[in-house]
Design an enzyme around this catalytic site. Structure first.
Site, PDB file in Angstrom:
ATOM      1  N   ARG A 120      -3.153  12.372  -2.121  1.00 26.90           N
ATOM      2  CA  ARG A 120      -3.517  13.676  -2.658  1.00 26.90           C
ATOM      3  C   ARG A 120      -2.340  14.318  -3.391  1.00 26.90           C
ATOM      4  O   ARG A 120      -2.502  14.921  -4.454  1.00 26.90           O
ATOM      5  CB  ARG A 120      -4.007  14.595  -1.536  1.00 26.90           C
ATOM      6  CG  ARG A 120      -5.500  14.588  -1.317  1.00 26.90           C
ATOM      7  CD  ARG A 120      -6.004  13.322  -0.665  1.00 26.90           C
ATOM      8  NE  ARG A 120      -5.587  13.200   0.722  1.00 26.90           N
ATOM      9  CZ  ARG A 120      -5.841  12.134   1.474  1.00 26.90           C
ATOM     10  NH1 ARG A 120      -6.486  11.092   0.978  1.00 26.90           N
ATOM     11  NH2 ARG A 120      -5.444  12.086   2.731  1.00 26.90           N
TER      12      ARG A 120
ATOM     13  N   GLU B 132       0.839  -1.193   0.000  1.00 23.73           N
ATOM     14  CA  GLU B 132       0.000   0.000   0.000  1.00 23.73           C
ATOM     15  C   GLU B 132       0.879   1.250   0.000  1.00 23.73           C
ATOM     16  O   GLU B 132       1.994   1.243   0.498  1.00 23.73           O
ATOM     17  CB  GLU B 132      -0.887   0.022   1.248  1.00 23.73           C
ATOM     18  CG  GLU B 132      -1.930  -1.079   1.294  1.00 23.73           C
ATOM     19  CD  GLU B 132      -2.787  -0.985   2.558  1.00 23.73           C
ATOM     20  OE1 GLU B 132      -2.319  -0.418   3.570  1.00 23.73           O
ATOM     21  OE2 GLU B 132      -3.925  -1.473   2.513  1.00 23.73           O
TER      22      GLU B 132
END
Length: 289
Positions: A166, A92
Site C-alpha cells: 500500500r 517477494e
C-alpha cells in the site's frame, strides 16, 4: 537458459513453479527453467518438480536463480545466501524488514554482478493500473488510503513492512514522501491492530495511510483522494487481463537477467524500493517511540 529453484511452496511458490513450466510464449520468461523447490517440510513432487535442500541448490551449477517466496523475516538471510553463492534472486516484497539490510544486499548484488529483483505484483494488477490512469495529471490536495484485512500470521514484520504494498502505491502515485507522525493501536484480546501514518508529498500535501487488521475484517482498500479537479473515492473498475500478475513480474525479472532493462529504469526502481523501506522503518520507529 536460467535454471531456477523456488524457496517456499505456498500460494506464490506454487504459482512460480506453474509459470516456469508454462511460460508466456515468446516472452523473456521462456529463458527460465525450474530445477526444484525448497521447503522446511518434506514434500512429494510439486507439479512434477522435485524437492532439494538449500545446500544442494546453493552448490549446483545448473541453478542460477532463486525465487524466494517465504515469510518476510527470512528474506534477508536467504537473499544473502544465494547472492554469496553467485545466484540471481527474485524475492517477494518487502525484500527485508530493515532499510540498512536492503541497502547492504543491493550493494552485495552489485559487487557480484548479479540481479536482485523485488517483486511488486501490486503495481501490476489491473485495478491499480486503472487507478494510476485516473490519478495521472491531477494535482493532489490531500488523501487517504485505508486497508483492512484479517489477522496477519507471525513472521511478516511490523505493519508498515507487511503492508508495504500500500505504501508502494502511494509512492508510485504521488512521488517521494516523508513521514510526520505514526501511531499503532493494538488489542491483544482480539488480536487486532490499526496503524495510522501521516505522510507529506514533496509539495507538502497531506496523505494518510491506515493499515487495519483483525478477526473477521474483510480484505479491502478504500481511497479518498481530493484533487484540484474533484474527488476520487473508488478504485475504478478494470477489465480482466489475460496475463497473470506473477507472470508479468516473471517477464520483468527475466528481462533484467537478459540485460534488456536500461540502467536508468533499474536505478528508478531501486530508488523507489529503498525509499519505501526507509519510510516503513521510520513509521515503525515513530509507532514504537
Amino acid at each position: 537458459m536460467f535454471g531456477a529453484v523456488v524457496v517456499g511452496v505456498g500460494l506464490a511458490g506454487r504459482v512460480r513453479i506453474t509459470d516456469m513450466l508454462t511460460p508466456l510464449r515468446d516472452s523473456a520468461a521462456e529463458k527460465l527453467t525450474v530445477k526444484g523447490f525448497i521447503s522446511r517440510r518434506s514434500l512429494n513432487a510439486q507439479q512434477g518438480v522435485s524437492q532439494m535442500s538449500l545446500e544442494e541448490a546453493v552448490g549446483r551449477e545448473d541453478v542460477r536463480v532463486a525465487f524466494i517466496c517465504t515469510e518476510n523475516v527470512s528474506h534477508e538471510d536467504l537473499i544473502r545466501t544465494f547472492l554469496q553463492a553467485g545466484k540471481h534472486v527474485c524475492v517477494e516484497y518487502p525484500m527485508t524488514i530493515s532499510y540498512k539490510a536492503a541497502l547492504d544486499l543491493w550493494n552485495l548484488a552489485q559487487e557480484k554482478g548479479l540481479t536482485l529483483h523485488e517483486e511488486h505484483i501490486e503495481l501490476l494488477t489491473a485495478d491499480y493500473k486503472e487507478l494510476k490512469k485516473a490519478v495521472a495529471g491531477k494535482t493532489l490536495q490531500d488523501g487517504t488510503l485505508h486497508f483492512t484485512g484479517g489477522v496477519m500470521k507471525p513472521g511478516f514484520g511490523f505493519p508498515s513492512f507487511s503492508g508495504i504494498s500500500r505504501l508502494t502505491w502511494l509512492v508510485d502515485l504521488f512521488g517521494k514522501l516523508s513521514v510526520t507522525a505514526a501511531t499503532l493501536e493494538q488489542s491483544s484480546s482480539e488480536n487486532s491492530t490499526k496503524m495510522t501514518a501521516q505522510l507529506l508529498t514533496a509539495d507538502q500535501r497531506p496523505l494518510m495511510w491506515i493499515e487495519e487488521r483483525g478477526p473477521g475484517l474483510p480484505r479491502a482498500k478504500s481511497i479518498h483522494f481530493n484533487f484540484d479537479t474533484g474527488t476520487l473515492t473508488q478504485i475504478p473498475p478494470a477489465p480482466k487481463e489475460t496475463v497473470g500478475i506473477f507472470m508479468q513480474d516473471m517477464i520483468m525479472f527475466s528481462a533484467k537477467l537478459l540485460g534488456q532493462v536500461s540502467p536508468e529504469e533499474l536505478h528508478r526502481e531501486k530508488t523507489r524500493i529503498l525509499h519505501c523501506l526507509e519510510l516503513a522503518e521510520k513509521i515503525q520507529q515513530l509507532c514504537q517511540s
